[in-house]
Write an enzyme that holds these catalytic residues in place. Structure first.
Site, mmCIF file in Angstrom:
data_model
loop_
_atom_site.group_PDB
_atom_site.id
_atom_site.type_symbol
_atom_site.label_atom_id
_atom_site.label_comp_id
_atom_site.label_asym_id
_atom_site.label_seq_id
_atom_site.Cartn_x
_atom_site.Cartn_y
_atom_site.Cartn_z
ATOM 1 N N GLY A 287 -4.081 10.568 30.585
ATOM 2 C CA GLY A 287 -3.941 11.652 30.451
ATOM 3 C C GLY A 287 -4.073 12.500 29.067
ATOM 4 O O GLY A 287 -5.204 11.977 28.454
ATOM 5 N N GLU A 288 -3.641 13.494 28.873
ATOM 6 C CA GLU A 288 -3.474 14.203 27.569
ATOM 7 C C GLU A 288 -4.757 14.753 27.131
ATOM 8 O O GLU A 288 -5.262 15.058 26.040
ATOM 9 C CB GLU A 288 -2.958 13.403 26.570
ATOM 10 C CG GLU A 288 -3.737 12.044 25.911
ATOM 11 C CD GLU A 288 -3.030 11.236 24.634
ATOM 12 O OE1 GLU A 288 -3.610 11.110 23.850
ATOM 13 O OE2 GLU A 288 -1.668 11.035 25.011
ATOM 14 N N GLY A 289 -5.503 15.019 28.398
ATOM 15 C CA GLY A 289 -7.005 15.618 28.094
ATOM 16 C C GLY A 289 -8.187 14.369 27.685
ATOM 17 O O GLY A 289 -9.151 15.042 27.423
#
Lengths: 321, 321
Positions: A287-289
């Site tokens: 996640g987290e881009g």
């Protein structure tokens, strides 16, 4: 505004005369054409690439669906701000500007197995935070999220939009064992039963089951559409956050591509439901881009080929017999 | 020299304390560990990344297996030298130095449906050109090729090493139609019948069925092993060029990863036979090192995460409950 079909056609015309067999750059050609269509520009550019990560906390963590405490969300936001997380390194490596937007981390959403995660007002405010985080004129926007418990929210959103059982959508998240995954699926099934018919409305799905960060992503995707900015979505949570748009409008996510197919089990199904191309598949589940920002390198190379390559005529290369 | 197991272990130890769920960077973690093992360095670096493309011409084009004339090989070499090809743009976008090495383009190999493609002396010379093109101290080497007709050579090499029928390995190349692919498979089958038992020796496979550029790639892969340089292989032709090493030694290609799984049909089978990880899968089928050079961006991001991320302790982030 919609896609600029003429710009996409201009890209395809130019691709046909560049010094390579027709179509041999595969998805890179598709990416340039998509970029041109949504930037509304024959020769797309990537001067300003933004990575925006939204963070929120989830009341459903009360159900024991994550091995990490909610306090980690805020700690990771501090890590993002200090430049110590994976996304900081990946954004920098790919020439993208990074920012993180925490949404009231000290006030988690309500536990959606008991009541709607957000009130209508809370939901609209979170949507607006996301909408306002998008800067007009951005050439490519990468979206990401951080929020302990949010793969459970993403599983619930996906199941509500595309059908269950929850077990199809519940995965290991940051590191559940098999029992943990079963429990997570049961928690999602309970929520689906509680909210019932209300989930026929995609906006209600986002409000009742999502988090402030997923609502913000939805708002950012809307703003990007408004401002003709192509979007790279990240993995499971980010894709689920945007998914209600694809239910509201058949072409609602046409300005988005998916950066990376997550190792999180539900994402593969979700990518199929969204009918959007995915660029990478590297068994990541962070996640987290991270997956969106990593895919920027592919789009950059695609644009570099499109704008920098010689044509058959320029290079004096013989085309097919 | 072999892999530095201690360096790979040091990477895995550090990955476990970086601020992310264990294993969540997937193939990126694997790539750093592989890089460390073959650079023999706990903290791998990518200061000097080289892309080397070898070019050669093939006598088997007399059998009508390509819609392009052999003269295109030399034209494309000129395009590489002028900076107008896809590989130039991709190498530049990823901070890699590019060079092209043409091997006697005015003297194609012999038609391998009639006799061995190269004499033993010609083969050794081509191997040596590749071996000598590798600069000791390079941090990562990307290999590629250009040669009209060389997907037919690659199909023949693959079938000889890993078993037929040729139809399993013969694909559309730069743009054959279905009849063209059938004809190509028949040409390969004729070659396999002609060379017969001699093909039990992997060196003979490379000499009898390959081209000067595939022999040079084989030499470069050997030189990289000698100098502890990790290698990114490109698509079908490049992988087939290196494949004899995997038959000679079970771990012969352990210092190589595959940059991109080609849309050329045979490559998927070949990747499985070589048991080496592949980084990208973007429906490309261009060759010229494009898939290897594109994958440099992934390896760069992997190294950036490994060297730049904060640990749980440094960032004050709580690890699992």
């Amino acid at each position: 505004p919609g896609a600029d079909v003429a710009a996409a056609a201009a890209v395809m015309q130019r691709q046909a005369i560049l010094t390579k067999p027709p179509g041999s750059l595969g998805v890179l050609e598709e990416a340039v054409s998509w970029l041109a269509a949504w930037q509304r520009r024959d020769m797309p550019r990537l001067d300003q690439v933004d990575v925006v990560v939204f963070a929120g906390n989830h009341g459903v963590t009360a159900q024991g669906i994550s091995p990490y405490p909610s306090s980690v969300t805020e700690q990771m936001v501090a890590n993002f701000e200090a430049g110590g997380a994976a996304i900081n390194q990946i954004a920098k490596a790919n020439g993208a500007a990074f920012s993180v937007v925490p949404l009231m981390l000290d006030r988690p959403t309500a536990d959606f197995t008991v009541e709607p995660a957000m009130t209508p007002l809370e939901f609209r405010r979170a949507l607006a935070v996301g909408y306002d985080a998008v800067v007009p004129g951005t050439d490519l926007l990468c979206l990401g999220e951080m929020g302990i418990g949010n793969t459970t929210a993403a599983a619930a959103i996906s199941a509500a939009l595309f059908g269950g059982p929850a077990a199809r959508w519940a995965g290991r998240g940051t590191g559940l064992d098999a029992d943990g995954v079963s429990h997570k699926a049961a928690v999602v099934d309970r929520a689906l039963a509680l909210h019932g018919e209300a989930l026929n409305d995609p906006w209600e799905v986002a409000r009742r089951l999502g988090g402030r960060e997923t609502a913000a992503i939805l708002g950012a995707v809307l703003a990007a559409r408004r401002h003709s900015i192509p979007v790279l979505l990240d993995g499971f949570v980010c894709s689920a956050a945007a998914a209600p748009l694809s239910k509201l409008l058949p072409d609602g996510l046409d300005h988005c591509m998916i950066g990376h197919v997550s190792a999180e089990a539900g994402h593969r199904h979700l990518v199929q439901e969204l009918h959007r191309p995915a660029l990478l598949n590297l068994d990541m589940r962070l996640g987290e881009g991270s997956g969106a920002a990593l895919a920027v390198s592919i789009v950059r190379a695609a644009v570099a080929c499109h704008t920098g390559m010689a044509t058959f005529t320029q290079a004096g290369v013989t085309n097919r017999d």
